[in-house]
Design a protein around this motif. Sequence first.
Motif, PDB file in Angstrom:
ATOM      1  N   ALA A 113       5.216   3.715  -7.524  1.00 11.68           N
ATOM      2  CA  ALA A 113       4.142   3.790  -8.525  1.00 11.68           C
ATOM      3  C   ALA A 113       2.806   3.757  -7.804  1.00 11.68           C
ATOM      4  O   ALA A 113       2.753   3.520  -6.594  1.00 11.68           O
ATOM      5  CB  ALA A 113       4.255   2.607  -9.473  1.00 11.68           C
ATOM      6  N   ALA A 114       1.725   4.021  -8.527  1.00  7.86           N
ATOM      7  CA  ALA A 114       0.392   3.972  -7.920  1.00  7.86           C
ATOM      8  C   ALA A 114       0.196   2.619  -7.253  1.00  7.86           C
ATOM      9  O   ALA A 114       0.434   1.582  -7.864  1.00  7.86           O
ATOM     10  CB  ALA A 114      -0.673   4.198  -8.983  1.00  7.86           C
ATOM     11  N   PRO A 115      -0.207   2.615  -5.983  1.00  8.20           N
ATOM     12  CA  PRO A 115      -0.327   1.356  -5.251  1.00  8.20           C
ATOM     13  C   PRO A 115      -1.408   0.453  -5.852  1.00  8.20           C
ATOM     14  O   PRO A 115      -2.438   0.933  -6.304  1.00  8.20           O
ATOM     15  CB  PRO A 115      -0.744   1.797  -3.842  1.00  8.20           C
ATOM     16  CG  PRO A 115      -0.473   3.246  -3.774  1.00  8.20           C
ATOM     17  CD  PRO A 115      -0.584   3.765  -5.166  1.00  8.20           C
ATOM     18  N   GLN A 116      -1.128  -0.850  -5.868  1.00  4.84           N
ATOM     19  CA  GLN A 116      -2.124  -1.840  -6.301  1.00  4.84           C
ATOM     20  C   GLN A 116      -2.460  -2.711  -5.094  1.00  4.84           C
ATOM     21  O   GLN A 116      -3.096  -2.237  -4.180  1.00  4.84           O
ATOM     22  CB  GLN A 116      -1.545  -2.680  -7.443  1.00  4.84           C
ATOM     23  CG  GLN A 116      -1.135  -1.847  -8.647  1.00  4.84           C
ATOM     24  CD  GLN A 116      -2.221  -1.774  -9.698  1.00  4.84           C
ATOM     25  OE1 GLN A 116      -2.819  -2.785 -10.049  1.00  4.84           O
ATOM     26  NE2 GLN A 116      -2.492  -0.606 -10.215  1.00  4.84           N
ATOM     27  N   GLY A 117      -2.010  -3.926  -5.124  1.00  3.06           N
ATOM     28  CA  GLY A 117      -2.263  -4.828  -3.993  1.00  3.06           C
ATOM     29  C   GLY A 117      -1.470  -4.380  -2.783  1.00  3.06           C
ATOM     30  O   GLY A 117      -0.777  -3.364  -2.838  1.00  3.06           O
ATOM     31  N   PRO A 118      -1.535  -5.141  -1.680  1.00  2.77           N
ATOM     32  CA  PRO A 118      -0.762  -4.733  -0.501  1.00  2.77           C
ATOM     33  C   PRO A 118       0.735  -4.796  -0.786  1.00  2.77           C
ATOM     34  O   PRO A 118       1.230  -5.801  -1.269  1.00  2.77           O
ATOM     35  CB  PRO A 118      -1.134  -5.787   0.551  1.00  2.77           C
ATOM     36  CG  PRO A 118      -2.342  -6.483   0.018  1.00  2.77           C
ATOM     37  CD  PRO A 118      -2.300  -6.367  -1.467  1.00  2.77           C
ATOM     38  N   VAL A 119       1.424  -3.701  -0.504  1.00  2.00           N
ATOM     39  CA  VAL A 119       2.884  -3.695  -0.586  1.00  2.00           C
ATOM     40  C   VAL A 119       3.430  -3.108   0.710  1.00  2.00           C
ATOM     41  O   VAL A 119       2.800  -2.261   1.342  1.00  2.00           O
ATOM     42  CB  VAL A 119       3.413  -2.861  -1.781  1.00  2.00           C
ATOM     43  CG1 VAL A 119       3.281  -3.627  -3.083  1.00  2.00           C
ATOM     44  CG2 VAL A 119       2.723  -1.516  -1.881  1.00  2.00           C
ATOM     45  N   LYS A 120       4.608  -3.575   1.079  1.00  2.00           N
ATOM     46  CA  LYS A 120       5.236  -3.051   2.295  1.00  2.00           C
ATOM     47  C   LYS A 120       5.732  -1.645   2.031  1.00  2.00           C
ATOM     48  O   LYS A 120       6.103  -1.303   0.909  1.00  2.00           O
ATOM     49  CB  LYS A 120       6.399  -3.959   2.706  1.00  2.00           C
ATOM     50  CG  LYS A 120       5.909  -5.321   3.184  1.00  2.00           C
ATOM     51  CD  LYS A 120       7.035  -6.216   3.616  1.00  2.00           C
ATOM     52  CE  LYS A 120       6.454  -7.571   4.024  1.00  2.00           C
ATOM     53  NZ  LYS A 120       7.493  -8.567   4.310  1.00  2.00           N
TER      54      LYS A 120
END
Length: 258
Positions: A113-120
């Motif tokens: 999905a559209a990136p929000q906070g930091p994700v790996k």
Amino acid sequence: MQKWIISANSNVYDHASAFAQYGYIDWTQKVKYSVGDEVYIYCTRPYKKIMYKTQVIAINMPFERITDDKEFWYNLEKYEKGRSGIFARLKLIEQSDNINLTLEKLCENGLKAAPQGPVKMRKELSDYIDIYLCDTLDYNSLGEEEMPPDCYEGAKYTIMVNKYERSSIARMKCIEKHGCKCMVCGIDFEKRYGELGKGFIHIHHIIPLATIGKEYKVDYENHLIPVCPNCHAMLHRKQHGGYSTVEELKKRIESHNK
Ligand SMILES: [Zn+2]
Ligand SMILES: [Zn+2]
């Protein structure tokens, strides 16, 4: 080494200019980065693309230790809010404004999905992104598939352009500021050619390379202008040992066509 994806609101902060100025950004640190991690930056509306790849070179910095980048904030309220947090320094490695890195394309290649906070980030996705994330102009979007990377071919001339003119990010900033019309002769390709000409323009860097020292940082707003290929060729054509400035070229056209 971990790879992350973070999202950046382009209406809050001018990332392109900050990277051009410092080569890094001190970013509010919401997760446990390690030095050496790679952080890909997804830019929200109007871009909706991954545009930067960075590397973490410092972590856990308090506000007092970060570089003052107030000038790049559009939203000072958000700037003030960030003061209480800790920061990571993200050094720019690659940048690009590339049609293959839109949200849609990323989703086709493993993004959920559209990136929000930091994700790996998974390796398949970062491998895909790395193919397109390099700071050369996306000639495909101009419809010039066979174009060599460092010149514009014309009927009778070749224009050697410098790295600022090739940069897709520079191009994006320049068009945002000046629009897509030639700043010398005024031609608007969409007006003349309709849909086919939409978005077509060359970018000219007005600071002579010979005067540029090591410390030079490009100023996207003031050092780059949109020009048509004809005017661009004339700007890169020497006469009596020197190049015309934009103003001189405009005057030439005026006086010659009287
Ligand atoms: Zn022109
Ligand atoms: Zn040029």
